[in-house]
Design a protein around this motif. Structure first.
Motif, PDB file in Angstrom:
ATOM      1  N   ILE A 172       2.638  -3.911  -3.196  1.00 65.70           N
ATOM      2  CA  ILE A 172       2.796  -2.767  -2.299  1.00 65.70           C
ATOM      3  C   ILE A 172       1.547  -2.628  -1.438  1.00 65.70           C
ATOM      4  O   ILE A 172       0.438  -2.501  -1.962  1.00 65.70           O
ATOM      5  CB  ILE A 172       3.022  -1.471  -3.100  1.00 65.70           C
ATOM      6  N   THR A 173       1.720  -2.635  -0.119  1.00 62.55           N
ATOM      7  CA  THR A 173       0.579  -2.428   0.767  1.00 62.55           C
ATOM      8  C   THR A 173       0.516  -0.961   1.194  1.00 62.55           C
ATOM      9  O   THR A 173       1.549  -0.320   1.365  1.00 62.55           O
ATOM     10  CB  THR A 173       0.664  -3.301   2.029  1.00 62.55           C
ATOM     11  N   PRO A 174      -0.691  -0.431   1.387  1.00 64.82           N
ATOM     12  CA  PRO A 174      -0.816   0.938   1.895  1.00 64.82           C
ATOM     13  C   PRO A 174      -0.418   0.986   3.364  1.00 64.82           C
ATOM     14  O   PRO A 174      -0.412  -0.045   4.050  1.00 64.82           O
ATOM     15  CB  PRO A 174      -2.304   1.244   1.711  1.00 64.82           C
ATOM     16  N   PRO A 175      -0.068   2.165   3.897  1.00 64.13           N
ATOM     17  CA  PRO A 175       0.304   2.256   5.312  1.00 64.13           C
ATOM     18  C   PRO A 175      -0.827   1.767   6.215  1.00 64.13           C
ATOM     19  O   PRO A 175      -2.010   2.034   5.960  1.00 64.13           O
ATOM     20  CB  PRO A 175       0.562   3.760   5.512  1.00 64.13           C
ATOM     21  N   ALA A 176      -0.466   1.058   7.258  1.00 67.54           N
ATOM     22  CA  ALA A 176      -1.438   0.533   8.219  1.00 67.54           C
ATOM     23  C   ALA A 176      -0.871   0.653   9.624  1.00 67.54           C
ATOM     24  O   ALA A 176       0.341   0.590   9.823  1.00 67.54           O
ATOM     25  CB  ALA A 176      -1.776  -0.922   7.899  1.00 67.54           C
ATOM     26  N   ASP A 177      -1.757   0.821  10.606  1.00 69.14           N
ATOM     27  CA  ASP A 177      -1.297   0.970  11.988  1.00 69.14           C
ATOM     28  C   ASP A 177      -1.298  -0.356  12.737  1.00 69.14           C
ATOM     29  O   ASP A 177      -1.190  -0.388  13.970  1.00 69.14           O
ATOM     30  CB  ASP A 177      -2.152   2.003  12.738  1.00 69.14           C
ATOM     31  N   SER A 178      -1.392  -1.454  12.000  1.00 73.24           N
ATOM     32  CA  SER A 178      -1.375  -2.787  12.604  1.00 73.24           C
ATOM     33  C   SER A 178      -0.641  -3.743  11.674  1.00 73.24           C
ATOM     34  O   SER A 178      -0.936  -3.799  10.473  1.00 73.24           O
ATOM     35  CB  SER A 178      -2.810  -3.280  12.847  1.00 73.24           C
ATOM     36  N   SER A 179       0.290  -4.494  12.223  1.00 74.52           N
ATOM     37  CA  SER A 179       0.990  -5.485  11.404  1.00 74.52           C
ATOM     38  C   SER A 179       0.037  -6.579  10.946  1.00 74.52           C
ATOM     39  O   SER A 179       0.212  -7.162   9.862  1.00 74.52           O
ATOM     40  CB  SER A 179       2.158  -6.088  12.196  1.00 74.52           C
ATOM     41  N   GLN A 186       2.883   3.684  11.567  1.00 75.10           N
ATOM     42  CA  GLN A 186       2.415   3.200  10.274  1.00 75.10           C
ATOM     43  C   GLN A 186       3.513   2.344   9.642  1.00 75.10           C
ATOM     44  O   GLN A 186       4.682   2.713   9.646  1.00 75.10           O
ATOM     45  CB  GLN A 186       2.097   4.374   9.347  1.00 75.10           C
ATOM     46  N   ARG A 187       3.111   1.214   9.096  1.00 74.67           N
ATOM     47  CA  ARG A 187       4.079   0.381   8.390  1.00 74.67           C
ATOM     48  C   ARG A 187       3.441  -0.157   7.109  1.00 74.67           C
ATOM     49  O   ARG A 187       2.205  -0.254   6.990  1.00 74.67           O
ATOM     50  CB  ARG A 187       4.612  -0.771   9.252  1.00 74.67           C
TER      51      ARG A 187
END
Length: 553
Positions: free
Chosen positions: A90-97, A44-45
């Motif tokens: 601020i972006t929420p956590p995501a599993d794709s850049s 997650q990023r």
């Protein structure tokens, strides 16, 4: 820490953990197994991007936070940092850049559509600002928590000056999944526990601290600054001049990360430990309790006057300036150190990235893909404990690179040996290549190896770095930094105007803004104590203690 069985194992006495010592190649080989490699798709990023609002002329905006954007206190994606003029997305956590880029696109589009004639400054070092007093401090409303945020910022102004707080950056948040940590525990023949996850995140952080000089070299984008930033500042840096009022250093990469930028000499004596979570938290809390002679001149509630929150080295823990932080999401009014103690490290925050002026979002997908590889490589490499000497060496290496990084003859200290920076970088990239191949296999792509190759090319040719590109533009046209920044700001505003929303709509953002404004009103109406009592209770709350058994489920 003491070692057993001729160095094959070590035991963390304060954690009661035993971990098998494996080298980089052994860990890399294990990561290539299908079950282990699959966990790389679960990373997650998220991104926190800062940017100044400016007028169409390029001057700093003096207007308040636009109501159309919602409440800076309670909005989950759009807030302010130090100043009313300094936006933070601020972006929420995501599993794709790719998803993170799209999320940033959506936020930027909505914001720029609601700034009237204003623009977003696309650089880390601020635009022309004639006077520190012309930087409006952020206003979070009349609630106690809103007042606390504002007094903290008043303290920052008094302690370090507003100009330093007008600097923008990008923070990259990164976390590995529970499945990854279970595989990692099996690899090291130990129980899967939060204590072990904490220890391994700190091992990653130590290797980052040793090698993070690479980040300003690759991504530093502030080799020049406006002469207004140097007003009344004492320095001995050998600046050269270009344009009407831009100062630069020929080999500099990130003046933002230099002593002129976002640093704090008062904190240099703290020597925050990154060897174990317990020591990190203990030293962080100590800094919040240790009085500062330098800051004692400012009122901290005496006779109702608030020029800062306290007289101590740190007003609150967020004041610690560091290139990386271990993080755990906090609950309402929970101190970051208490969150870490109660629930352990959830993610790490990389804080040494300049705003990328050549991308509308301030960071692009290729940067994120490289950071994924880099951070996992830091975890795979063995990580000795840091000492006061190695911390000082890491700091000195960073200072050299931010001021002289593109000097082909630059030498750094690698474990007591003077080595050419590019030679050391090449050795790191040999590891990055191998880790990127595992990422590519797990994601069925070639993008991670491409990201690493693009960064390696900068090591070979420093003109390809953002700092090199910026100076080439300025020197070729004898132009000012401000002119380049304004040109890019206008170009990006047009680009967002023609962009479609991807994950959220205009109506979604409008609803979020309305909800956040109501949430701020709810917080304000819920206050039952005066501000002085609120602050006293906040600082007098007993520190959290670790529970004895934090096994990951």
């Amino acid at each position: 820490m003491f070692r057993l069985i001729q160095g094959e194992h070590f035991t963390l006495t304060d954690e009661d953990l035993t971990v098998t010592q494996l080298n980089f190649e052994q860990r890399l080989a294990a990561l290539q197994s299908s079950d282990f490699a699959h966990t790389l798709t679960q990373i997650q990023r998220g991104v926190e991007r800062e940017g100044l609002r400016i007028k169409a002329s390029g001057a700093l905006s003096q207007t308040g936070h636009p109501k159309a954007l919602g409440s800076a206190l309670t909005h989950e994606s759009i807030t302010t940092d130090f100043s009313e003029s300094l936006l933070e997305f601020i972006t929420p956590p995501a599993d794709s850049s790719k998803t993170t880029v799209e999320q940033l696109n959506d936020i930027h589009k909505f914001v720029l559509n609601n700034l009237d004639d204003e623009l977003l400054w696309p650089m880390s070092m601020p635009c022309f600002i004639d006077d520190d007093n012309g930087i409006p401090i952020a206003d979070f409303g009349s609630s106690n928590v809103g007042k606390m945020k504002q007094v903290y910022r008043i303290g920052l102004k008094n302690r370090y000056g507003s100009m330093m707080q007008a600097i923008s950056g990008v923070h990259f948040n990164f976390s590995l999944s529970g499945d990854f940590w279970k595989q990692w525990a099996q690899l090291h023949d130990t129980a899967s526990s939060q204590d072990q996850v904490d220890a391994d995140y700190f091992a990653l952080i130590r290797n980052y601290r040793r090698t993070c000089w690479l980040i300003p070299y690759l991504f530093g984008a502030s080799p020049a600054l406006c002469s207004s930033f140097l007003k009344d500042k004492k320095h001995q840096l050998p600046f050269e001049k270009v344009g009407k009022g831009t100062y630069y250093m020929p080999y500099a990469t990130s003046l933002r990360m230099s002593d002129l930028g976002y640093t704090n000499a008062e904190q240099s004596s703290l020597e925050i430990c990154y060897n174990q979570l317990d020591n990190y938290v203990r030293l962080l809390r100590d800094a919040m309790q240790r009085p500062s002679t330098r800051f004692s001149q400012y009122a901290a509630g005496e006779d109702g006057h608030w020029q800062q929150l306290s007289h101590n080295i740190l007003q609150i823990e967020n004041e610690l300036y560091a290139p990386i932080r271990p993080k755990q999401p906090t609950k309402a009014m929970e101190k970051p150190s208490d969150a870490l103690v109660r629930r352990g490290v959830s993610y790490i925050e990389v804080r040494s990235l300049d705003v990328n002026p050549f991308d509308p979002n301030g960071i692009d997908q290729q940067q994120m893909d490289f950071l994924d590889v880099y951070l996992v490589t830091c975890l795979l490499m063995p990580s000795d404990e840091l000492t006061l000497d190695t911390i000082a060496t890491a700091r000195e290496n960073m200072n050299k690179v931010v001021l002289e990084g593109r000097d082909p003859e630059l030498m750094l200290d690698n474990d007591g040996h003077q080595v050419n920076m590019r030679t050391w970088a090449g050795e790191l990239f040999d590891k990055f290549d191998k880790v990127a191949a595992v990422f590519d296999q797990a994601h069925n792509t070639g993008q991670f190896s491409e990201a690493v190759a693009a960064q390696r090319a900068k090591v070979t040719d420093s003109a390809k770095t953002p700092s090199g590109q910026i100076l080439e533009i300025l020197l070729k046209d004898d132009a000012d930094n401000s002119a380049l920044g304004l040109l890019l700001a206008k170009e990006y505003a047009r680009a967002y105007d023609s962009l479609d929303y991807t994950h959220l709509t205009q109506q979604d953002f409008e609803a979020m803004a309305t909800t956040s404004l109501q949430a701020q009103q709810d917080v304000e109406s819920a206050d039952e104590e005066d501000f002085a009592t609120f602050i006293k209770n906040y600082f007098n709350e007993p520190p959290a203690k670790k529970t004895p058994d934090r096994v990951r489920r």
